[in-house]
Design a protein around this motif. Sequence first.
Motif: not given
Length: 522
Positions: A171-175, A181-183
Amino acid sequence: MILNTTAGSAFTFTAGWEQYVMMAVYFIVLIAIGVYAYNKSTSNLNEYMLGGRNIGAWVTALSAGASDMSGWMLMGLPGSMYSVGLSSIWIAVGLTIGAYVNYIVVAPKLRVYSEVSNDSITLPDFFENRFKDRKHMLRIIAGLVIVIFFAVYTASGMVSGGKLFESAFNLPYHWGLFVTAGVVVIYTFFGGYLAVSLTDFFQGTIMFIAIVMIPIATWMTLTGDGIEPFVRIEELGALADINYLSLISGVSIITIISNLAWGFGYFGQPHIIVRFMSIKSHKLIPKARRIGIIWMAIALIGACLTGLLGIAFTDATRHNVGDPETILVLMSQVLFHPLVGGFFLAAILAAIMSTISSQLLVTSSSLVQDFYKMIRLKMIDGKETKTEKEQDKLFVLVGRISVILVAVVAILIAWDDESVILNIVANAWAGFGAAFGPLMVMALHWKGMTRSGAIASIIGGAGTVIIWIAAGTFGTGLYEIVPGVIVATLAGIIVSKMTQNELKPEMATEFEETERILREDK
């Protein structure tokens, strides 16, 4: 999953459906725990920030361990062992001793004292109430230290999560940054301290299983192929001119002292100390100590063995490890079925997330309790306002919003995947250890400690750490926590001796009441 096993090649793999399934299950469990905690108890600030001081010994012990060890235990320590051998063990020794002493010196008295002293629910809150600081200087200074250091500390964990997703799932680093962070934000936002503690318990269990199974499986694989692991490690060390099995090879006495000194940091880490404030009773502390130290000792031994055995394992399998800190990832994916390998990837992420969630909650607690609540109560002083229940709901809401704000700031700091933030983790540990460690010990055990002495201790400890880092350790190579703790201790004692007029009768009353409770329950 596709493994690259060409002789001499760098280890690479592409995640298959098994890894995605295990990671999805892991995320679902975390979010489910957050929902459970939301329904269970988040009606007021005490419940949201401290779980209503109703946390059991097992959850306290494992959540403290999980939030403490982070990705360092599953990646950093094995990587260091893989690179230089047993001489890396001194940090693990220092941390184990520090954690044990922390359970004895700080935990019981803080649990009682924080409740006796106006039911304090954050570290700055306790310091203000302990020293009867009506001007709120202690709260503000301590709160600023927490917010600043933890914003960076949290970002470092998010960087680790981003890079794990980048390397393991392409996955791209930012994803990866947003997923991590989201979870964490979801279960922390809804469930507060109870969710963080329960998820840390779950994550601590996963980490423990991983760090025990991997070295055992490695040992069985090597011996099954007729390889004597430690004999081969010694032979490989001779070829590389490194004594992998020596405790002192290649390290100076300053390095050993610096590594052992990591143990000093425990007395001042807000995300660890808050566990002691939330346990159901100080009577459960001995049980929590036994569970926590056994968990920690076995886990650290497993991490050390993983790194050491990795030396022989990579030689036997002809893998070339580009980054030593990925040695556990390599072994977990080569040795086990992809579903189990996916479980171990979740364990690495658990180590990262458990620390992030604790840091998010402590930082948001400080923003609400040490800044917003103080300012709001001053604004409404003497005016008609909402009921106490409505106020509590407002403070919990602000706490949840603070979790999101801190996470956003951490993401912004972590946005650059080439960031040097990970290098600051040791500095943050030293900053907290020096700023709060000596003060915590003196505040709990010395009746003569004063408000001015407390302020001097925080400023002296944090200031010394910052100056020591900026000056490049003055060429000594000594870890900054050592001079920081010395200066903080001396500043606290000297200034307190000079300001004995600040001592108030209620300070002595609370101190003696705390000692009475502890004495009667022995």
